[in-house]
Design a protein around this motif. Structure first.
Motif, PDB file in Angstrom:
ATOM      1  N   GLY A 112      16.501 -18.678   8.295  1.00 27.28           N
ATOM      2  CA  GLY A 112      16.993 -17.951   9.458  1.00 27.28           C
ATOM      3  C   GLY A 112      16.745 -16.458   9.400  1.00 27.28           C
ATOM      4  N   ASN A 113      16.153 -15.994   8.322  1.00 28.89           N
ATOM      5  CA  ASN A 113      15.891 -14.551   8.149  1.00 28.89           C
ATOM      6  C   ASN A 113      14.393 -14.284   8.079  1.00 28.89           C
ATOM      7  N   ARG A 114      13.953 -13.208   8.713  1.00 27.93           N
ATOM      8  CA  ARG A 114      12.590 -12.735   8.478  1.00 27.93           C
ATOM      9  C   ARG A 114      12.498 -12.290   7.021  1.00 27.93           C
ATOM     10  N   ILE A 115      11.441 -12.687   6.343  1.00 25.34           N
ATOM     11  CA  ILE A 115      11.226 -12.280   4.958  1.00 25.34           C
ATOM     12  C   ILE A 115       9.923 -11.506   4.883  1.00 25.34           C
ATOM     13  N   VAL A 116      10.009 -10.313   4.314  1.00 27.05           N
ATOM     14  CA  VAL A 116       8.844  -9.434   4.181  1.00 27.05           C
ATOM     15  C   VAL A 116       8.631  -9.154   2.698  1.00 27.05           C
ATOM     16  N   ILE A 117       7.451  -9.480   2.199  1.00 26.29           N
ATOM     17  CA  ILE A 117       7.076  -9.164   0.829  1.00 26.29           C
ATOM     18  C   ILE A 117       6.175  -7.933   0.879  1.00 26.29           C
ATOM     19  N   LEU A 118       6.634  -6.848   0.274  1.00 26.44           N
ATOM     20  CA  LEU A 118       5.891  -5.595   0.309  1.00 26.44           C
ATOM     21  C   LEU A 118       4.622  -5.695  -0.545  1.00 26.44           C
ATOM     22  N   PRO A 119       3.683  -4.743  -0.405  1.00 24.17           N
ATOM     23  CA  PRO A 119       2.344  -4.911  -0.971  1.00 24.17           C
ATOM     24  C   PRO A 119       2.301  -5.368  -2.424  1.00 24.17           C
ATOM     25  N   GLN A 120       1.688  -6.522  -2.610  1.00 23.88           N
ATOM     26  CA  GLN A 120       1.599  -7.173  -3.904  1.00 23.88           C
ATOM     27  C   GLN A 120       0.143  -7.459  -4.259  1.00 23.88           C
ATOM     28  N   THR A 121      -0.111  -7.580  -5.552  1.00 24.66           N
ATOM     29  CA  THR A 121      -1.327  -8.210  -6.044  1.00 24.66           C
ATOM     30  C   THR A 121      -0.937  -9.601  -6.502  1.00 24.66           C
ATOM     31  N   ILE A 122      -1.573 -10.630  -5.954  1.00 23.96           N
ATOM     32  CA  ILE A 122      -1.217 -12.018  -6.266  1.00 23.96           C
ATOM     33  C   ILE A 122      -2.127 -12.540  -7.369  1.00 23.96           C
ATOM     34  N   LEU A 143       7.740 -15.650   7.575  1.00 26.92           N
ATOM     35  CA  LEU A 143       7.411 -15.003   6.308  1.00 26.92           C
ATOM     36  C   LEU A 143       6.200 -14.103   6.495  1.00 26.92           C
ATOM     37  N   HIS A 144       6.302 -12.853   6.003  1.00 24.19           N
ATOM     38  CA  HIS A 144       5.233 -11.868   6.144  1.00 24.19           C
ATOM     39  C   HIS A 144       4.908 -11.307   4.761  1.00 24.19           C
ATOM     40  N   ILE A 145       3.625 -11.309   4.389  1.00 20.57           N
ATOM     41  CA  ILE A 145       3.208 -10.858   3.067  1.00 20.57           C
ATOM     42  C   ILE A 145       2.184  -9.732   3.189  1.00 20.57           C
ATOM     43  N   PHE A 146       2.505  -8.598   2.581  1.00 19.95           N
ATOM     44  CA  PHE A 146       1.554  -7.495   2.451  1.00 19.95           C
ATOM     45  C   PHE A 146       0.885  -7.612   1.080  1.00 19.95           C
ATOM     46  N   VAL A 147      -0.424  -7.445   1.054  1.00 17.33           N
ATOM     47  CA  VAL A 147      -1.154  -7.542  -0.209  1.00 17.33           C
ATOM     48  C   VAL A 147      -2.057  -6.331  -0.388  1.00 17.33           C
ATOM     49  N   ARG A 148      -2.402  -6.040  -1.667  1.00 15.04           N
ATOM     50  CA  ARG A 148      -3.078  -4.798  -1.987  1.00 15.04           C
ATOM     51  C   ARG A 148      -4.593  -4.913  -2.141  1.00 15.04           C
ATOM     52  N   ASP A 149      -5.144  -6.140  -2.042  1.00 15.05           N
ATOM     53  CA  ASP A 149      -6.591  -6.282  -2.198  1.00 15.05           C
ATOM     54  C   ASP A 149      -7.073  -7.549  -1.502  1.00 15.05           C
ATOM     55  N   VAL A 300      -8.974  -0.148  -6.525  1.00 11.04           N
ATOM     56  CA  VAL A 300      -9.802   1.039  -6.340  1.00 11.04           C
ATOM     57  C   VAL A 300     -10.895   0.782  -5.312  1.00 11.04           C
ATOM     58  N   SER A 301     -11.538  -0.392  -5.402  1.00 10.25           N
ATOM     59  CA  SER A 301     -12.604  -0.726  -4.448  1.00 10.25           C
ATOM     60  C   SER A 301     -12.092  -0.745  -3.020  1.00 10.25           C
ATOM     61  N   CYS A 302     -10.846  -1.184  -2.866  1.00 11.46           N
ATOM     62  CA  CYS A 302     -10.280  -1.331  -1.523  1.00 11.46           C
ATOM     63  C   CYS A 302      -9.757  -0.014  -0.957  1.00 11.46           C
ATOM     64  N   TRP A 303      -9.204   0.869  -1.823  1.00 14.50           N
ATOM     65  CA  TRP A 303      -8.437   1.985  -1.295  1.00 14.50           C
ATOM     66  C   TRP A 303      -8.857   3.375  -1.746  1.00 14.50           C
ATOM     67  N   THR A 304      -9.233   3.570  -2.989  1.00 17.27           N
ATOM     68  CA  THR A 304      -9.336   4.944  -3.489  1.00 17.27           C
ATOM     69  C   THR A 304     -10.715   5.351  -3.994  1.00 17.27           C
ATOM     70  N   GLN A 305     -11.695   4.482  -3.948  1.00 17.88           N
ATOM     71  CA  GLN A 305     -12.983   4.801  -4.553  1.00 17.88           C
ATOM     72  C   GLN A 305     -13.731   5.939  -3.844  1.00 17.88           C
ATOM     73  N   THR A 306     -13.342   6.235  -2.609  1.00 19.49           N
ATOM     74  CA  THR A 306     -14.017   7.322  -1.892  1.00 19.49           C
ATOM     75  C   THR A 306     -13.475   8.703  -2.249  1.00 19.49           C
TER      76      THR A 306
END
Length: 321
Positions: A112-122, A143-149, A300-306
Motif C-alpha cells: 500500500g506504500n510507494r517504495i523508492v530505492i535511491l541510486p544503487q549499484t546492483i 516500486l521505483h528503483i534508481f540505479v547508478r549505471d 565513471v563511464s556513466c557520470w564523471t569521465q568528462t
C-alpha cells in the motif's frame, strides 16, 4: 590524449550531476517519507550518501517522519500514503545480506506504500538470489528503483518497470568547500575489504582506507550500532528515531574529518567509489581504479569521465591520457 571524450570543466560536470537528482523528488512525490537503511557504520562513503540524501530532502521540502537503520525498522510502522525511501549505495544484491533482507521484507509486506530505492549499484553473484529478489520486487505495484549505471538498469528491469538512471545522492553536497590547508602530494586511498580490485596491488606503496582514517572512532561506531539493535531501541518508532538523530550529529563530524584529510593532498588515487566522489566534491584531481566487480569503472563511464579532474586507470591503459 587520444580518442577520449572531450573534457569539460569539473565544476560544470558536478553542477549538472547535482541538478539531475531533481528526478528523485518527482518520483517521491510527497512531503513526508520514511527513510530506511541509514548507514550506522564506519564506511564514510555511505555516510556521504546519507548526508547528500538528507540535504536533498531538506532542499526539496521533504520531511522524514521515520529515520531508521536496516536493523531498527519495522514494516508495521508504514503509514498510509507515505512513501518508504531506501538509502542508496552499493548494497542491493547478495554482498550485504542484512540490508537486502529488510528491503525484501518491506517490499513484500507494504504493497500500500510507494517504495523508492535511491541510486544503487546492483550486484548478485548468486543467480538464485537474484531470481528470488526479482520475484518479490516484481509483485509490488508501486516500486521505483534508481540505479547508478547501465548494467544495474538491466538488472533492475526484471524487478520493476519503474527504473531510473541517476548519479549518487552524495552529489547533492556539491560544492564542498576545500579546507584551508594547501594540498600537496598524492593520497593512495585503497580498499582493504572483499571489494578490493585486482588493480589494487599489495606490493605498492603505503595506502589508507576508511577504517584507518576514522581510527578509534570505529569502536564508538560499532558500539552505537549495537545499541540500535537492542530490543528497547529497535522495537519502537520513537526510540529508533532518537537513535538515528544522535547518529546524524556524529556522522557530520566524520565527514568533516575525512574531507580535511583528503584536502591535505593535491591528488587522490583510489578504488573506493566515494574516494572518487569525495575528491570530486572537494575539487581534487583523482585517478579511479576499479573495485572487484566493476562498480567504479561503470560509474565513471556513466557520470564523471568528462571531468578535467578525473581519469580512470582503464582510460590510462587505453591511451586516452
Amino acid at each position: 590524449m587520444n580518442n577520449c571524450t572531450e573534457l569539460v570543466p569539473h565544476a560544470k560536470v558536478m553542477t549538472d550531476l547535482k541538478e539531475s537528482l531533481s528526478k528523485v523528488a518527482e518520483v517521491i512525490n510527497s512531503d513526508t517519507i520514511h527513510y530506511v537503511d541509514i548507514p550506522v557504520h564506519g564506511n564514510v562513503g555511505d555516510i556521504l550518501i546519507m548526508a547528500g540524501t538528507i540535504k536533498f530532502l531538506e532542499d526539496n521540502g521533504i520531511r522524514r517522519t521515520q529515520t531508521s537503520g536496516y536493523f531498527n525498522y519495522s514494516p508495521n510502522w508504514a503509514e498510509p500514503g507515505v512513501p518508504i525511501v531506501f538509502h542508496g549505495g552499493g548494497n542491493l544484491g547478495d554482498l550485504y545480506a542484512c540490508p537486502q533482507a529488510i528491503r525484501e521484507e518491506v517490499v513484500s509486506k507494504c504493497h500500500g506504500n510507494r517504495i523508492v530505492i535511491l541510486p544503487q549499484t546492483i550486484h548478485f553473484s548468486d543467480t538464485e538470489k537474484y531470481e528470488a529478489c526479482c520475484a518479490i520486487f516484481s509483485k509490488h505495484p508501486d516500486l521505483h528503483i534508481f540505479v547508478r549505471d547501465a548494467k544495474s538498469v538491466a538488472l533492475a528491469r526484471r524487478m520493476t518497470p519503474n527504473v531510473y538512471l541517476s548519479p549518487d545522492m552524495a552529489h547533492q553536497l556539491w560544492p564542498m568547500t576545500k579546507r584551508p590547508r594547501q594540498g600537496s602530494g598524492r593520497l593512495r586511498f585503497l580498499r582493504t575489504d572483499d571489494e578490493r580490485g585486482s588493480e589494487n596491488s599489495s606490493d605498492e606503496q603505503k595506502s589508507i582506507d576508511w577504517p584507518e582514517l576514522i581510527g578509534w572512532h570505529g569502536t564508538i561506531l560499532r558500539a552505537y550500532s549495537k545499541i540500535g539493535q537492542l530490543p528497547l531501541i529497535r522495537s519502537f518508532r520513537l526510540t529508533a528515531n532518537l537513535h538515528s538523530a544522535g547518529w546524524l550529529l556524529y556522522s557530520s563530524y566524520l565527514i568533516e574529518r575525512s574531507a580535511s584529510y583528503f584536502s591535505k593532498h593535491a591528488e587522490v588515487d583510489t578504488d573506493r567509489l566515494h574516494g572518487h566522489i569525495l575528491s570530486s566534491l572537494l575539487g581534487i584531481r583523482n585517478t579511479v581504479r576499479d573495485n572487484s566487480y566493476g562498480k567504479n569503472g561503470n560509474y565513471v563511464s556513466c557520470w564523471t569521465q568528462t571531468s578535467d579532474l578525473v581519469r580512470s586507470v582503464k582510460q590510462i591503459e587505453h591511451g586516452d591520457y
